[in-house]
Design a protein around this motif. Structure first.
Motif, short mmCIF file in Angstrom:
data_model
loop_
_atom_site.label_atom_id
_atom_site.label_comp_id
_atom_site.label_asym_id
_atom_site.label_seq_id
_atom_site.Cartn_x
_atom_site.Cartn_y
_atom_site.Cartn_z
N SER A 85 19.04 -16.54 18.06
CA SER A 85 19.59 -16.35 16.68
C SER A 85 19.47 -17.62 15.87
CB SER A 85 21.08 -16.01 16.83
OG SER A 85 21.88 -16.81 17.54
N TRP A 86 19.54 -18.79 16.62
CA TRP A 86 19.31 -20.11 15.91
C TRP A 86 17.90 -20.37 15.62
CZ3 TRP A 86 22.22 -24.38 19.67
CH2 TRP A 86 23.41 -24.08 19.80
N ILE A 87 16.91 -19.85 16.42
CA ILE A 87 15.59 -20.21 16.05
C ILE A 87 15.26 -19.30 14.83
CG2 ILE A 87 13.16 -19.44 16.85
CD1 ILE A 87 14.38 -20.12 19.76
N GLN A 88 15.70 -17.81 14.62
CA GLN A 88 15.43 -17.38 13.69
C GLN A 88 16.08 -17.76 12.27
OE1 GLN A 88 17.00 -13.51 15.04
NE2 GLN A 88 15.35 -12.89 15.86
N LYS A 89 17.23 -18.12 12.45
CA LYS A 89 17.91 -18.87 11.32
C LYS A 89 17.18 -20.17 10.79
CE LYS A 89 22.31 -21.06 9.94
NZ LYS A 89 23.56 -21.82 10.50
N TRP A 90 16.56 -20.91 11.91
CA TRP A 90 16.04 -22.09 11.43
C TRP A 90 14.52 -21.78 10.72
CZ3 TRP A 90 17.06 -24.78 16.70
CH2 TRP A 90 18.53 -25.10 16.75
N ASP A 91 14.01 -20.64 11.41
CA ASP A 91 12.73 -20.25 10.67
C ASP A 91 12.75 -19.87 9.36
OD1 ASP A 91 11.21 -20.97 12.90
OD2 ASP A 91 11.23 -18.66 13.90
N ASP A 92 14.05 -18.92 9.12
CA ASP A 92 14.37 -18.45 8.05
C ASP A 92 14.70 -19.84 6.90
OD1 ASP A 92 14.21 -15.96 8.53
OD2 ASP A 92 16.13 -15.63 8.86
N ARG A 94 13.37 -22.71 6.96
CA ARG A 94 12.28 -23.30 6.53
C ARG A 94 11.55 -22.80 5.75
NH1 ARG A 94 8.17 -23.99 9.67
NH2 ARG A 94 8.59 -22.32 11.08
N GLU A 95 11.27 -21.53 5.76
CA GLU A 95 10.45 -20.55 4.73
C GLU A 95 11.36 -20.78 3.32
OE1 GLU A 95 10.20 -16.48 6.25
OE2 GLU A 95 9.13 -17.30 8.09
N GLU A 96 12.58 -20.86 3.47
CA GLU A 96 13.35 -20.96 2.04
C GLU A 96 13.29 -22.48 1.49
OE1 GLU A 96 17.05 -19.44 3.30
OE2 GLU A 96 16.44 -17.22 3.43
N GLY A 97 13.08 -23.44 2.44
CA GLY A 97 13.02 -24.88 2.22
C GLY A 97 14.40 -25.45 1.95
N THR A 98 15.15 -24.75 2.88
CA THR A 98 16.65 -25.22 3.01
C THR A 98 16.96 -25.90 4.33
OG1 THR A 98 17.52 -23.02 3.59
CG2 THR A 98 17.53 -23.57 1.24
N PHE A 99 16.05 -26.02 5.21
CA PHE A 99 16.16 -26.47 6.60
C PHE A 99 16.49 -27.81 6.52
CE2 PHE A 99 14.41 -28.24 10.48
CZ PHE A 99 15.20 -27.39 11.57
N PRO A 100 17.82 -28.04 7.45
CA PRO A 100 18.32 -29.41 7.26
C PRO A 100 17.46 -30.54 8.12
CG PRO A 100 19.60 -28.04 8.82
CD PRO A 100 18.46 -27.37 7.93
#
Length: 103
Positions: A85-92, A94-100
């Motif tokens: 679930s963390w990996i999926q959240k981080w991938d999403d 990154r795609e949205e440009g909101t990865f911290p």
């Protein structure tokens, strides 16, 4: 001229040897090895930093036009440590440009 050619061959040999070593490690990989940067039982930070390292490695080697196979080590480590679930959240993110994280 000779030294330059010799140094170039030496560098190519070292890169080939490193790629072979990485391929061997990946073949023998079972679970995330001990990492002295993360000595505690809680491996959350280890998970996150290997995720970052994988994507930084991909970005760097892609920019150089080099094979990205050495990056697979980081991917295998973070996939064995991080909840899906963390990996999926981080991938999403990154795609949205909101990865911290800084990749």
């Amino acid at each position: 001229m000779y030294n330059s050619h010799f140094e170039q061959r030496s560098t190519c040999y070292k890169e080939l040897k490193m790629a072979e070593d990485i391929a061997t490690k990946l073949q023998n990989y079972r679970t995330a090895p001990f990492d002295a940067r993360f000595p505690n039982q809680n491996q959350t930070r280890n998970c996150f930093y290997n995720y970052l390292d994988y994507h930084r490695c991909q970005k760097s080697l892609d920019a150089k036009g080099v094979d990205t196979a050495p990056c697979d080590w980081y991917k295998r480590v973070y996939k064995s440590l991080c909840p899906i679930s963390w990996i999926q959240k981080w991938d999403d993110q990154r795609e949205e440009g909101t990865f911290p994280g800084k990749i």
